[in-house]
Design a protein around this motif. Structure first.
Motif, mmCIF file in Angstrom:
data_model
loop_
_atom_site.group_PDB
_atom_site.id
_atom_site.type_symbol
_atom_site.label_atom_id
_atom_site.label_comp_id
_atom_site.label_asym_id
_atom_site.label_seq_id
_atom_site.Cartn_x
_atom_site.Cartn_y
_atom_site.Cartn_z
ATOM 1 N N ALA A 1 -57.856 -31.641 10.826
ATOM 2 C CA ALA A 1 -58.720 -32.665 11.415
ATOM 3 C C ALA A 1 -58.479 -34.025 10.760
ATOM 4 C CB ALA A 1 -60.181 -32.263 11.271
ATOM 5 N N LYS A 2 -58.042 -34.010 9.497
ATOM 6 C CA LYS A 2 -57.763 -35.277 8.800
ATOM 7 C C LYS A 2 -56.643 -36.017 9.521
ATOM 8 C CE LYS A 2 -58.140 -35.321 4.184
ATOM 9 N NZ LYS A 2 -57.775 -35.107 2.761
ATOM 10 N N ASN B 1 -70.805 -34.242 6.686
ATOM 11 C CA ASN B 1 -70.259 -34.191 5.346
ATOM 12 C C ASN B 1 -70.392 -35.638 4.865
ATOM 13 O OD1 ASN B 1 -68.813 -34.010 3.019
ATOM 14 N ND2 ASN B 1 -66.871 -33.427 3.964
ATOM 15 N N ASP C 1 -66.917 -36.735 14.821
ATOM 16 C CA ASP C 1 -66.308 -35.694 13.985
ATOM 17 C C ASP C 1 -67.253 -34.502 14.008
ATOM 18 O OD1 ASP C 1 -65.325 -34.053 11.995
ATOM 19 O OD2 ASP C 1 -64.874 -35.693 10.609
ATOM 20 N N TYR D 1 -67.965 -29.459 11.817
ATOM 21 C CA TYR D 1 -68.940 -28.461 11.327
ATOM 22 C C TYR D 1 -69.872 -27.975 12.440
ATOM 23 C CZ TYR D 1 -67.454 -30.004 6.706
ATOM 24 O OH TYR D 1 -66.709 -30.290 5.585
ATOM 25 N N SER E 1 -60.495 -25.310 10.226
ATOM 26 C CA SER E 1 -60.587 -25.226 8.758
ATOM 27 C C SER E 1 -61.917 -24.643 8.282
ATOM 28 C CB SER E 1 -60.441 -26.608 8.132
ATOM 29 O OG SER E 1 -59.138 -27.097 8.279
ATOM 30 N N LYS E 2 -63.008 -25.183 8.816
ATOM 31 C CA LYS E 2 -64.335 -24.803 8.300
ATOM 32 C C LYS E 2 -64.870 -23.588 9.048
ATOM 33 C CE LYS E 2 -63.765 -28.788 6.313
ATOM 34 N NZ LYS E 2 -63.671 -29.131 4.925
ATOM 35 N N ARG F 1 -53.961 -25.751 8.202
ATOM 36 C CA ARG F 1 -53.790 -27.124 8.674
ATOM 37 C C ARG F 1 -53.730 -27.221 10.195
ATOM 38 N NH1 ARG F 1 -56.300 -28.903 6.403
ATOM 39 N NH2 ARG F 1 -55.655 -31.063 6.624
HETATM 40 N N1 PMP Z 1 -63.821 -34.233 8.744
HETATM 41 C C1 PMP Z 1 -64.757 -33.814 7.875
HETATM 42 C C2 PMP Z 1 -66.134 -34.310 8.031
HETATM 43 C C3 PMP Z 1 -64.428 -32.942 6.841
HETATM 44 O O1 PMP Z 1 -65.355 -32.552 5.981
HETATM 45 C C4 PMP Z 1 -63.099 -32.517 6.699
HETATM 46 C C5 PMP Z 1 -62.812 -31.613 5.541
HETATM 47 N N2 PMP Z 1 -61.669 -31.490 5.049
HETATM 48 C C6 PMP Z 1 -62.159 -32.977 7.636
HETATM 49 C C7 PMP Z 1 -62.557 -33.828 8.639
HETATM 50 C C8 PMP Z 1 -60.718 -32.588 7.576
HETATM 51 O O2 PMP Z 1 -60.510 -31.239 7.851
HETATM 52 P P1 PMP Z 1 -59.079 -30.571 7.841
HETATM 53 O O3 PMP Z 1 -59.070 -29.625 6.699
HETATM 54 O O4 PMP Z 1 -58.976 -29.835 9.154
HETATM 55 O O5 PMP Z 1 -58.068 -31.637 7.725
#
Ligand code: PMP
Ligand code: GLU
Length: 388
Positions: free
Chosen positions: A93-94, A168, A196, A199, A230-231, A239
């Motif tokens: 997601a990053k 977050n 975003d 979660y 991821s979560k 990834r």
């Molecule tokens: N957005 C939020 C709010 C997150 O907490 C995270 C946590 N890493 C991410 C994006 C990115 O997630 P990813 O591990 O899929 O890159």
């Protein structure tokens, strides 16, 4: 680029790991990473993909089956139709967020980011030439952005609003009405919205996740939803994340990705496909466990004199106010950064300073850790806070 800050969450986790490797009994509650193993049926799908030779380039925007599965999952859970053409699968997601900012922002475009915010938002916006406009929120408002505050922050350069619910670092979940009020303003001010929602399945007390673009007609055309496995499925290392955007923008994001990184790992995509299309009981089980831990952590923290925290409705973070302790200045500590340093040094507990999330006076604790670890960590935090 040289001015780019490192990710504070990852930096703290690396320090905690280094201490642990040196034999120190560290309790690492810094990084936001589910502690459960990736469910076995997902791992088995990855193994099968390797055996079947799915180890080559895929289309840059992701394998069609996974794009379709993300679209079907979003359609099923939100009740609004999402098509596979709206989905681009990225390296987490990053990376999906980076793609959106690169695709949408021109130099000097302002992006409104309510604080406390996730550590990477402001840096990723700057990397794309945008200007983060940080709007503080108040614990008394459960750290939610109020429409009046958003209105006051708007300028002719305002281009985008960034929302994260469940949040977050605070764990706070906006109600549909609260989001609708912000949506109305976003439409009025012609803002793009990045929602975003990574979660969205980790919500407590019977809450349902509401997806931002479904709240008003006309919102989907200006919204990009960011999500990932991821979560939800405890797949941080695989990834895989994605964007759900209007089709033309998705095409642009896919083109960008084809130049920058090509496809995300083929094997991980097959694992993510199994996650989305396979049994979902694992998600419910993990969510229930996070809720139990939330109960434990919130109750213990609230008992500590001077500590305050909002209503944690989802995700796996407790973001608590330590300003009373900082004001007392015990041991010469006056900032959340110094406080975290000292907590790590004296009690060997790793948390992340609120300053990294744009909210000095607070610290973030991840409760994505086994109960015994949480209890021991809380004992140490309590002892640290009560020292004279
Ligand atoms: N957005 C939020 C709010 C997150 O907490 C995270 C946590 N890493 C991410 C994006 C990115 O997630 P990813 O591990 O899929 O890159
Ligand atoms: N999002 C998680 C966190 O906030 C993982 C770390 C990161 O990606 O920065 O801790």
């Amino acid at each position: 680029m040289v001015a780019l800050e490192p990710s504070a969450t990852l930096a703290m986790a690396a320090r905690a790991s280094a201490l642990a490797a040196a034999g120190v009994d560290v309790i690492d509650l810094s990084v936001g990473e589910p502690d459960f193993p990736t469910p076995p049926h997902i791992c088995a799908a990855a193994e099968a993909a390797i055996r079947a030779g799915k180890t080559k380039y895929t289309p840059a925007a992701g394998i069609p089956a996974l794009r379709a599965a993300v679209a079907a999952d979003a359609t099923r859970r939100t009740g609004s139709e999402v098509t596979a053409a709206q989905v681009v699968v990225s390296n987490g997601a990053k990376h999906a967020l980076h793609n959106v900012f690169m695709a949408l922002l021109d130099d000097g475009d302002e992006v409104v980011i309510p604080a406390p915010f996730w550590v990477s938002y402001a840096e990723l916006v700057k990397l794309a030439g945008g200007v983060p406009v940080i709007l503080p929120t108040r614990l008394e408002d459960d750290f939610k952005l109020r429409p009046e505050a958003l209105r006051r922050a708007l300028t002719p350069a305002s281009r985008m609003l960034l929302l994260c619910s469940p949040s977050n670092p605070t764990g706070v979940v906006y109600t549909p009405d609260e989001l609708r009020a912000l949506a109305d303003l976003a439409i009025e001010a012609d803002l793009a919205v990045v929602a975003d929602e990574i979660y969205d399945q980790l919500v407590f007390d019977g809450r349902a996740a509401v997806s931002f673009p479904t709240l008003r007609p006309g919102l989907a055309e200006r919204t990009v939803v960011v999500g990932g496995v991821s979560k939800t499925y405890s797949m941080t290392g695989w990834r895989i994340g994605w964007t759900i955007a209007p089709e033309a923008l998705s095409k642009a994001i896919g083109n960008l990705q084809s130049q920058e990184t090509s496809n995300p790992s083929s094997v991980s995509q097959h694992a993510a496909l199994a996650a989305l299309t396979g049994p979902q009981a694992c998600v419910l089980e993990m969510c229930r466990e996070f809720q139990r831990r939330r109960d434990l952590v919130a109750a213990r923290l609230r008992r500590i004199p001077g500590v305050r925290l909002p209503d944690i409705g989802g995700a796996f973070y407790a973001f608590f106010d330590i300003s009373a302790a900082l004001a007392a200045g015990v041991g010469g500590i006056t900032t959340s950064g110094q406080w975290c340093e000292q907590l790590l040094e004296r009690e060997h507990v790793a948390l992340v300073a609120g300053s990294a999330f744009g909210a000095e006076g607070h610290v973030r604790m991840s409760f994505a850790a086994a109960e015994a670890k949480l209890v021991a960590g809380l004992d140490r935090i309590e002892r640290f806070l009560s020292r004279g």
